[in-house]
Design a protein around this motif. Structure first.
Motif, mmCIF file in Angstrom:
data_model
loop_
_atom_site.group_PDB
_atom_site.id
_atom_site.type_symbol
_atom_site.label_atom_id
_atom_site.label_comp_id
_atom_site.label_asym_id
_atom_site.label_seq_id
_atom_site.Cartn_x
_atom_site.Cartn_y
_atom_site.Cartn_z
ATOM 1 N N ILE A 159 0.840 -1.202 0.000
ATOM 2 C CA ILE A 159 0.000 0.000 0.000
ATOM 3 C C ILE A 159 0.874 1.250 0.000
ATOM 4 O O ILE A 159 0.613 2.214 -0.727
ATOM 5 C CB ILE A 159 -0.950 -0.008 1.209
ATOM 6 N N ALA A 160 1.939 1.228 0.805
ATOM 7 C CA ALA A 160 2.864 2.364 0.840
ATOM 8 C C ALA A 160 3.514 2.563 -0.525
ATOM 9 O O ALA A 160 3.697 3.697 -0.982
ATOM 10 C CB ALA A 160 3.930 2.138 1.909
ATOM 11 N N GLY A 161 3.851 1.456 -1.190
ATOM 12 C CA GLY A 161 4.433 1.548 -2.525
ATOM 13 C C GLY A 161 3.470 2.174 -3.518
ATOM 14 O O GLY A 161 3.874 2.966 -4.381
ATOM 15 N N ALA A 162 2.193 1.839 -3.394
ATOM 16 C CA ALA A 162 1.185 2.450 -4.268
ATOM 17 C C ALA A 162 1.104 3.952 -4.014
ATOM 18 O O ALA A 162 0.998 4.749 -4.957
ATOM 19 C CB ALA A 162 -0.174 1.796 -4.032
ATOM 20 N N MET A 163 1.178 4.346 -2.752
ATOM 21 C CA MET A 163 1.117 5.769 -2.408
ATOM 22 C C MET A 163 2.306 6.524 -2.986
ATOM 23 O O MET A 163 2.166 7.619 -3.545
ATOM 24 C CB MET A 163 1.048 5.924 -0.886
ATOM 25 N N VAL A 164 3.498 5.930 -2.876
ATOM 26 C CA VAL A 164 4.693 6.557 -3.444
ATOM 27 C C VAL A 164 4.573 6.655 -4.961
ATOM 28 O O VAL A 164 4.911 7.676 -5.573
ATOM 29 C CB VAL A 164 5.963 5.768 -3.056
ATOM 30 N N GLY A 165 4.064 5.588 -5.583
ATOM 31 C CA GLY A 165 3.891 5.596 -7.030
ATOM 32 C C GLY A 165 2.937 6.682 -7.493
ATOM 33 O O GLY A 165 3.166 7.334 -8.522
ATOM 34 N N VAL A 167 2.391 9.532 -5.963
ATOM 35 C CA VAL A 167 3.099 10.809 -5.821
ATOM 36 C C VAL A 167 4.065 11.017 -6.986
ATOM 37 O O VAL A 167 4.160 12.116 -7.550
ATOM 38 C CB VAL A 167 3.855 10.871 -4.479
ATOM 39 N N MET A 168 4.779 9.961 -7.364
ATOM 40 C CA MET A 168 5.725 10.069 -8.475
ATOM 41 C C MET A 168 5.003 10.373 -9.786
ATOM 42 O O MET A 168 5.468 11.173 -10.604
ATOM 43 C CB MET A 168 6.539 8.781 -8.589
ATOM 44 N N GLY A 169 3.847 9.735 -9.988
ATOM 45 C CA GLY A 169 3.065 10.014 -11.188
ATOM 46 C C GLY A 169 2.563 11.445 -11.211
ATOM 47 O O GLY A 169 2.597 12.115 -12.255
#
Length: 203
Positions: A159-165, A167-169
């Motif tokens: 889930i944290a990885g999805a959140m970071v992704g 933000v990057m997008g």
């Protein structure tokens, strides 16, 4: 940090915040006027009326002047205050919406300016990617707490990885669309993810 948050601090802490802000503000101004690589720490310190040694007490590297801000404590506080029955990513969206009222127009413009500098300097782009690892750890810890799991739990990390992704997008979109507000871009990206991927309708 908002004006309200600053007012809660003692005189010494407020002076430190003022000095830090002066260093960063003058650094950004010089980067815009003469270029990131052409600007030295000594020039920044002189413009902020501090010594180089004082500069390094507030910022360990020149990169930090562009990549760091003081909003994390506020965002963490807001995230922890979200209801437990709300999906972790929806909770993040709620935080963004609430934080917009606490971040001044001037601060939002400075965020935009800093990100525009990042877009022009390869070293800063690489450093930003490295910083995302720290952001992932922070998100994972916050999500794990909501899920009553350890910070190394796979679900929390995913889930944290999805959140970071997200933000990057949003950052990539922001850099390609002149005039877009950075925080608005993140809000829109998270909102679309909640609606289209998680199926959470937005009011």
């Amino acid at each position: 940090m908002t004006a309200t948050d600053s007012a809660k601090l003692g005189l010494r802490e407020r002076k430190k915040l003022k000095t830090r802000a002066a260093i960063q503000h003058n650094a950004i101004r010089l980067f815009l006027e003469q270029g990131y690589h052409e600007t030295t720490v000594e020039q920044i310190a002189e413009a902020a009326e501090v010594s180089p040694s004082t500069f390094f007490r507030y910022f360990q590297t020149k990169e930090a002047l562009v990549l760091e801000d003081d909003f994390d404590p506020m965002l963490v506080e807001l995230y922890k205050s979200q209801p437990r029955d709300v999906h972790p990513i929806q909770a993040y969206l709620n935080v963004i919406k609430e934080s917009k009222a606490r971040i001044s127009a001037e601060a939002r413009q400075e965020i935009r300016t800093r990100m525009e500098i990042v877009a022009k300097v390869p070293e800063l782009q690489a450093a930003l990617m490295g910083q995302m690892n720290n952001t992932l750890d922070l998100f994972a810890e916050l999500v794990a707490e909501r899920l009553d799991k350890g910070k190394d739990d796979l679900a929390a990390l995913a889930i944290a990885g999805a959140m970071v992704g997200i933000v990057m997008g949003a950052n990539a979109y922001f850099l390609r669309q002149p005039g877009v507000d950075f925080i608005d871009a993140i809000e829109s990206a998270v909102e679309q993810y909640c609606r289209e991927t998680l199926g959470i309708k937005q009011g």
